[in-house]
Scaffold this motif. Structure first.
Motif, short mmCIF file in Angstrom:
data_model
loop_
_atom_site.label_atom_id
_atom_site.label_comp_id
_atom_site.label_asym_id
_atom_site.label_seq_id
_atom_site.Cartn_x
_atom_site.Cartn_y
_atom_site.Cartn_z
N ILE A 1 -10.78 -5.31 76.87
CA ILE A 1 -10.67 -4.64 75.57
C ILE A 1 -11.86 -3.72 75.37
CG2 ILE A 1 -10.55 -4.99 73.07
CD1 ILE A 1 -9.34 -7.75 73.64
N TRP A 2 -11.58 -2.47 75.01
CA TRP A 2 -12.61 -1.48 74.70
C TRP A 2 -12.59 -1.20 73.21
CZ3 TRP A 2 -15.76 0.29 78.64
CH2 TRP A 2 -15.34 -0.01 79.95
N THR A 3 -13.75 -0.85 72.68
CA THR A 3 -13.87 -0.64 71.23
C THR A 3 -14.42 0.75 70.93
OG1 THR A 3 -16.04 -1.74 71.32
CG2 THR A 3 -14.13 -3.08 70.69
N PRO A 4 -13.60 1.78 71.09
CA PRO A 4 -14.07 3.15 70.78
C PRO A 4 -14.44 3.29 69.32
CG PRO A 4 -11.68 3.09 71.09
CD PRO A 4 -12.19 1.75 71.51
N GLY A 5 -15.52 4.02 69.09
CA GLY A 5 -15.97 4.24 67.72
C GLY A 5 -16.81 3.12 67.16
N ARG A 6 -17.13 2.11 67.96
CA ARG A 6 -17.94 0.98 67.51
C ARG A 6 -19.12 0.81 68.46
NH1 ARG A 6 -15.11 2.12 64.15
NH2 ARG A 6 -13.70 0.87 62.83
N SER A 7 -20.27 0.44 67.91
CA SER A 7 -21.45 0.24 68.75
C SER A 7 -21.45 -1.14 69.38
CB SER A 7 -22.73 0.42 67.91
OG SER A 7 -22.75 -0.50 66.82
#
Length: 311
Positions: free
Chosen positions: A41-47
Motif C-alpha cells: 500500500i502506497w500513500t500519495p499525498g501523505r508524509s
C-alpha cells in the motif's frame, strides 16, 4: 490499483468465516491467493505510511533515437505541465506559452535531460536559440515560476517521497512473480467525458497502446456516462453489473448493443451476476465467484491505511 475510496486496501485480509455458498474449491483458491499474493500500500499525498510522488518528466534518454517515441514522450510531458503553467487554454497567450514549453522540453531532452529542478533552471535562463518566439526567455521564466508554485501548492507534484517509478512499483519481492494488471477504480474521475483532467491525455494514450506492451488495464466505474468514450472504444472485454440509475442503464445498454448484445436485465441482476462480452465472444450472462479476500461494507479509515502502509 488506484483505490480512491479505500475499498481495495483489504486485498490482503482473509475472510473471518466462509460466506454462504463457499465451496472447498473456493477455500483452496483463497489459500493459494494469500500464499502467493503480495499487497503493498502506497500513500500519495501523505508524509506517513509509504509516501509516493509523481514526477512530471519522464526519462527521455531511452527514446532519444526514436523520433516518434520522443515526440510522444514530449507530448505527454507538455500535457502534464500545461495546466500547471496555465497554458492549456485556447487564447493566443496560452498557445504561445505552450509552444515555448514544448520547445524548452525538446531542448532539455536533447541536452541530456535531468530532474524537474534542472528543467526549472532551464526555464529560468532559457537560451536564445531554443525558440524564435518573441520574448521567449521572459515567457519561459514566468512558466518556471508557475510550475515552481505548483510544486509548493501540491505535495504530489514533484514532491518528496518515492517517485512513481513503474519498475519499483511493479517489481515483486524475492520469491514472488509479477503479473501486471493496472486497475483504476472510480475511473470516471481520471478519464471523464468532461471536463479535461491532468491524467486524461496520458491515460488515453495508455489505453490505446497498453495492449502492444502486454499490459492489462481494468477501468471500473458505477457511472459509465461520465467515462470518456475512448475507454469503452478501446476495451477488449466488458463486464456490466447491476445498475439502478435509469440514465446509466441506458448508457450501458448502448454499450452492450455496440457489441451485439442487449443487457436487458441490467437493472435486475443479482449479486455476482454480470453481462460479459469480448472480441469474438457474444454477450453472455455469467455469475462470478465471491471475492477471495474480506471486504466489509465500511472502508478503512485514513489512519488504518497509513498503519498498514507503514507495516
Amino acid at each position: 490499483m488506484l483505490d480512491s475510496n479505500n475499498d481495495l486496501a483489504r486485498l490482503d485480509d482473509p475472510r473471518p468465516s466462509p460466506p454462504p455458498g463457499w465451496s472447498d474449491e473456493d477455500a483452496g483458491k483463497a489459500a493459494r491467493y494469500f500464499a502467493e499474493t503480495e499487497v503493498v500500500i502506497w500513500t500519495p499525498g501523505r508524509s506517513r505510511g509509504r509516501p509516493l510522488t509523481f514526477q512530471p518528466l519522464p526519462d527521455f534518454a531511452p527514446v532519444l533515437d526514436d523520433r516518434d517515441e520522443l515526440d510522444s514522450a514530449l507530448g505527454l510531458a507538455v500535457e502534464a505541465l500545461a495546466p500547471r503553467a496555465n497554458v492549456d487554454g485556447a487564447s493566443a497567450k496560452a498557445r504561445k506559452g505552450k509552444a515555448i514549453l514544448r520547445q524548452a522540453l525538446g531542448y532539455f531532452a536533447r541536452s541530456g535531460g535531468g530532474d524537474f529542478a534542472a528543467f526549472l533552471g532551464l526555464l529560468a535562463a532559457l537560451p536564445l536559440e531554443v525558440s524564435q518566439i518573441d520574448r521567449a526567455d521572459q515567457i519561459a521564466a514566468e512558466l518556471g515560476q508557475l510550475l515552481t508554485a505548483a510544486t509548493i501548492n501540491d505535495p504530489l507534484f514533484a514532491g518528496r517521497g518515492v517517485p512513481a517509478n513503474p519498475e519499483q512499483l511493479l517489481s515483486p519481492s524475492m520469491g514472488k512473480r509479477a503479473r501486471v494488471l493496472y486497475v483504476m477504480d472510480e475511473a470516471q474521475a481520471l478519464v471523464p467525458a468532461t471536463p479535461k483532467t491532468e491524467a486524461l491525455a496520458s491515460t488515453l494514450t495508455l489505453a490505446s497502446q497498453a495492449r502492444k506492451y502486454g499490459l492489462g488495464l481494468v477501468f471500473a466505474t458505477q457511472t459509465p456516462r461520465g467515462l470518456h468514450n475512448h475507454i469503452a472504444g478501446n476495451a477488449t472485454t466488458q463486464f456490466i453489473g447491476r445498475i439502478n440509475s435509469p440514465t446509466q442503464i441506458e448508457v450501458v445498454k448502448g454499450l452492450a448493443r455496440a457489441r451485439g448484445g442487449h443487457a436487458d436485465r441490467v437493472g435486475r441482476l443479482e449479486t455476482g451476476q454480470f453481462y460479459a462480452a469480448s472480441d469474438g465472444i457474444p454477450e453472455v450472462l455469467i455469475r462470478a465467484r465471491q471475492c477471495l479476500s474480506h471486504h466489509p461494507a465500511d472502508p478503512l479509515t485514513e489512519q488504518e491505511i497509513i498503519e498498514r502502509a507503514s507495516g
